[in-house]
Each structure stands twice: as structure tokens, then as C-alpha cells.
Design a protein around this motif. Sequence first.
Motif, short mmCIF file in Angstrom:
data_model
loop_
_atom_site.label_atom_id
_atom_site.label_comp_id
_atom_site.label_asym_id
_atom_site.label_seq_id
_atom_site.Cartn_x
_atom_site.Cartn_y
_atom_site.Cartn_z
N HIS A 16 9.77 47.32 -23.50
CA HIS A 16 10.76 46.09 -24.10
C HIS A 16 10.60 46.16 -25.63
N GLN A 17 10.24 47.14 -26.34
CA GLN A 17 10.09 47.17 -27.70
C GLN A 17 8.72 46.65 -28.19
N GLN A 18 7.96 45.92 -27.25
CA GLN A 18 7.00 45.05 -27.70
C GLN A 18 5.69 45.31 -26.71
N PRO A 19 4.79 46.62 -27.00
CA PRO A 19 3.94 46.98 -26.00
C PRO A 19 2.85 46.14 -26.07
N PRO A 20 1.91 46.10 -25.09
CA PRO A 20 0.79 45.24 -25.39
C PRO A 20 -0.22 45.73 -26.45
N ALA A 21 -1.10 45.13 -27.17
CA ALA A 21 -2.00 45.42 -28.21
C ALA A 21 -2.64 46.87 -28.08
N THR A 22 -3.09 47.12 -26.77
CA THR A 22 -3.85 48.28 -26.70
C THR A 22 -2.84 49.57 -26.76
N VAL A 23 -1.63 49.43 -26.25
CA VAL A 23 -0.72 50.31 -26.24
C VAL A 23 -0.18 50.78 -27.42
N ARG A 24 0.12 49.54 -28.14
CA ARG A 24 0.59 49.70 -29.59
C ARG A 24 -0.66 50.25 -30.61
N GLU A 25 -1.84 50.19 -30.39
CA GLU A 25 -2.73 50.70 -31.18
C GLU A 25 -2.59 52.31 -30.78
N GLN A 26 -2.92 52.41 -29.46
CA GLN A 26 -2.73 53.83 -29.00
C GLN A 26 -1.70 54.76 -29.66
N PRO A 73 -4.95 47.39 -17.88
CA PRO A 73 -4.72 46.90 -19.09
C PRO A 73 -3.28 47.35 -19.40
N ASP A 74 -3.02 48.66 -19.51
CA ASP A 74 -1.74 49.23 -19.90
C ASP A 74 -0.59 49.46 -18.84
N VAL A 75 -0.66 48.86 -17.59
CA VAL A 75 0.22 48.76 -16.51
C VAL A 75 1.22 47.80 -16.74
N PRO A 76 2.32 47.94 -16.77
CA PRO A 76 3.19 46.69 -16.94
C PRO A 76 3.13 45.82 -15.84
N LYS A 77 3.15 44.64 -16.01
CA LYS A 77 2.81 43.58 -14.73
C LYS A 77 3.68 42.29 -15.03
N VAL A 78 4.37 42.05 -14.11
CA VAL A 78 5.33 40.55 -14.04
C VAL A 78 4.94 39.91 -12.92
N LEU A 79 5.04 38.29 -13.26
CA LEU A 79 4.73 37.49 -12.31
C LEU A 79 5.97 36.84 -11.69
N GLY A 81 -1.88 36.68 -21.17
CA GLY A 81 -1.86 37.88 -21.91
C GLY A 81 -1.58 38.99 -20.75
N CYS A 82 -1.73 38.76 -19.38
CA CYS A 82 -1.72 39.65 -18.17
C CYS A 82 -0.66 40.23 -17.90
N PHE A 83 0.53 39.24 -18.21
CA PHE A 83 1.84 39.71 -17.56
C PHE A 83 2.66 39.94 -18.71
N GLN A 84 3.73 40.86 -18.55
CA GLN A 84 4.63 41.03 -19.50
C GLN A 84 5.81 40.01 -19.50
N GLN A 85 6.11 39.14 -18.34
CA GLN A 85 6.73 38.06 -18.21
C GLN A 85 6.60 37.34 -16.81
N VAL A 86 6.62 36.19 -17.17
CA VAL A 86 6.53 35.02 -15.85
C VAL A 86 7.70 34.63 -15.57
N ILE A 87 7.93 34.79 -14.09
CA ILE A 87 9.41 34.36 -13.70
C ILE A 87 8.86 33.33 -12.60
N GLU A 88 9.52 32.03 -12.80
CA GLU A 88 8.86 30.87 -11.99
C GLU A 88 10.41 30.51 -11.55
N SER A 89 10.22 30.12 -10.19
CA SER A 89 11.61 29.48 -9.38
C SER A 89 12.00 28.20 -10.11
N ALA A 90 11.08 27.59 -10.65
CA ALA A 90 11.75 26.19 -11.04
C ALA A 90 12.50 26.35 -12.37
N LYS A 91 12.38 27.31 -13.07
CA LYS A 91 12.83 27.57 -14.31
C LYS A 91 14.12 28.49 -14.25
#
Length: 509
Positions: free
Chosen positions: A227-237, A418-424, A443-453
Motif C-alpha cells: 500500500h505504498q508504505q512498507p515497514p521500515a525494514t522493507v523500505r530500507e532493504q 517482521p516483513d510479512v504483512p499482518k492485519v488484525l 507497529g506489528c500490524f499493517q492495519q487494525v480492523i475493530e468491529s466497534a469502529k
Amino acid sequence: MATFRELLQLSFKSEDTEEWLDVHFTRPIGLVFALLWNRLGIHPNAITILSIFLGIGAGWMFHFTDWLHNLYGVILLMLANFCDSTDGQMARLTGKKTLVGRVLDGFSGDLWFAAIYIAIIVRLWHQPVPGLSFSWGIGAVLLAVVASLGCHAPQCALADYYRQIHLYFLLGKTGSELDSYRQQRAIYEQLPKRALFSRVFYYNYANYCRSQERRTPCFQQFFARWHQQPPATVREQFLQGSRPLMKYTNLLTFNTRAIILYVACLLDCPWVYPLMEITVFQAIYVYMHRTHESLCRSLTPHQGFIFDYGGTLDTGGVHWCSVIWQAYERHQVPVTSSQFREAYVAVERQLGASPLVQPDFTFRQTLDLKIRLQLEYLIQQGLASSAMAQYHDAIVDDLYALAQRETAHSLAVLRQLPDVPKVLVSNFYGNLSVVLHEFGFDGCFQQVIESAKVGIRKPDPQIFQLGISALGMSPEEVTVVGDSLENDILPARQLGCRAVWLNKKNKTI
């Protein structure tokens, strides 16, 4: 007031993408002109237009065979390049950057070299082919067409694209001119039909972007996955892999080409220049393209994960109803399992129906509220005596300590990916971000999807579809990890995802 050296540094695109000759020669001279023309109120686009006339004039000079006219051509092309450098530096220093200016800048270079290739054709037409008894004739046209359209144009386009990509990941969107076909096409389609010039402009620019994207399928997949914004480790690699390629993008732009052109024309062997395009430059292009695509392929994940939270990451696969009941048993709370379950279900419904859990509640505060409401329910329903309240603190302390142990273990496991995309994706009360911060999941998850929200609760598969979309993957590439057969596993499989059931009770499907 900024010094000349400071202004020069500010006028660079980046140290990664600037060529040695530009840093020590072209840019300093260009900055002098930029400061002068800015004081005179001249717009960068006017300077670009001036460079077009200078570049075409240089092309005309190169069709002559004598060294004096060729020297004039060298001077004119150098002046055109100074103008090209000046307009960009001036735009960066003054903020007068426009998409029209960027496209005009690229178009000006195309016109320079179109004039140069025509000059080479005219010059070679009656000259003998080296080592042969006949003249170039139509062969000069074929040589120039292959060199210009088949090699020069795609080489420059891809070199520019790779530099903008590098700048995007180095400096962000504001430091780059990276555009996409979809964005530019959308602008074109929204323009009124009477805006003919703008429509022609955006139509052609959108197609130019599409040609770059079609040649870089692995990068497009990489860009979409993160999504055009990789984690810091992937960006640096990515930057580490992209940085060595910047010298090849510089070789495929102006300076090296110009030097070879100057030497070839002054030595009266202009055919050397297009031959270099077809051989050496094309080899560089192929190497650069393959290396960049390989880099993107290596950094593109082909598997993503959707994790549940409650009962998965904070208890290790045991539903909270069972976890709390076990705490009741350890502290010998005088109620039956059926009485406890009645209280548990009633409180969960109450919390779901009314916003008792505040957005800033920590997990301990949430746990404190849930246990207090359960005990109050048991007392109010006549299922236990008022003495039940004495168990509250001990149960909360017990359960919070368990959650700390389990989340620490889960966090250690997640950090191994660390470099595997994860969503909650979780049925929670609106305070999940606070809870995640409390237990160190930042920073563990690319996105957090919460039912209440999001207004969707498991087992509705649509909440998992949100997670799949957030990963930018197909369902077949996504694995859902959860503790509930009904809420996690079956909805995930319904969408086509793989699923891992954390099932400590050894149930079977």
C-alpha cells in the motif's frame, strides 16, 4: 540568509540520485542562473522552453561535418542542459513545481535528441559505411530509428521512473514526482470536453505512466502489496537494493550520452553514438530492469496473515469465557459453571449494546469493568450473595497477569515475521488501539480492523473482507489465525482464505 552552498544542497533532488558531473559542474552553474532568473521573475517553464530552442539549434549544428559547427553544437547543447538543470533547481527552491513543468521538462529533452538524430541521418546519408563501399543512405534512418525509438526512449523513461521511485521511498511523495496511470486517467476523465488542451495533455501523460507501469510488473505488485508504505525494514532493504542502480539511471539520462555524442561528432564518426545506444546503453537498460524487478520480487510477500485478538493473541487459543471461569475456579468463587456462563453472556451483551468501555480504557480497566459487572449480575439475579464482591480484585489481578504472559509470547512470535504483512481483525469495544499499545503491539500490524469502529462484527465475513483488502491480496494468499470456529475459521474459509484454528480444547471441524 542561506549561503550559496546551502542553496545548492537544497536544489538537489537527493544525493542518491545526483550524478558527480551534475553536483560539481552543472548544478552550481545552474544555480547561478536560477537565482538570477528568479530575481527577474522568470518562471521555470519559460526557461524550459528556452532550452528547447537551444537543443534544436544544437541538433542543427551536428549535421555539419566541420569541427567548428560541431563545437557550436556542443556549446548550445551544454547551454540547453544548463537551462534544464536551472528550471528544476529553481522549481525546487521556489516551490514553483507543476506537473506541466515536469512533463515539459521531459518533452524538451525528447525534442533535443529528435533534432540530433535527424542531424545524424542527414550527416550520414552520403557518407560511406566504415569498411564498405556504399553510403549509409536509408541505413542511417534505420540506425537512428532503432537507436532513438527502440532504445533511447524506453531507456530514458525507465531511468526516470526508477529515480522517482527511489525518491518516493527515500523522501516521500513530496520529494518525488512519481505518478500513476490511474490517477492521471481519473483527472483526464473529470475534465470538461471544452478543456481540449488539458485533456490532450493528461491523456498522453496517463499513457506515458501506463507504459512505465507495464514494463515493471514486479514493482507494481510490490507497490500494491505494501500500500505504498512498507515497514521500515522493507523500505530500507528496498533503498539498499535501489541505491546502486541510481548510477545506471544517470548513465541512461544525459551526461554520458552527451559526452559520447560530442566525441563522435567532433571525430566525424557520428554513427558511433546510435551504435552505443543499441549496444552498451541497451545492455545497461536490460541489467537495470532485471535487477530492479528481481529486487521487488524478493521483497514482495506472497502470503499475508489476519489475526484475531481476543482469545488468540492474549490467551493463546482459549476463549475468554473459559479463561475467566478457570480464574473463578482457582479463587473458589461459589457459583456453578452454568450460573457463571449466564452472567458472562449477559455482560457481553450489555457491553455490546452500550458504550460502557471508553475509547481510552486500558485492558486492565476493561477487565476490571467486565468482572465487576459479572459479579454484580450474579448478586442482582440472586445467584450469589453480596460477599461476591470480595473476589473482584483477586480475579482481575490473576487474569491480567495471564494476559501479560500470553501477549508477551504472541509478540515474540509476531516479531519473527517482521516483513510479512499482518492485519488484525477483532470484535472489540473501541479501545483496541490502547490495548495493543499497552501490551507492546505497536507497529506489528499493517492495519487494525475493530468491529466497534467499522460497524461489522464476526462472524460476518465482510469484516474479514476488509482485512483482505487492507493486505492488497487475494483470499487464497491470506491465512486467518483465530481461536473461534464460528467467528474466525468458517467465515475465513467461506471467503476462500486458509485458516489456522488455535484449538486448545482439541475440537474437530
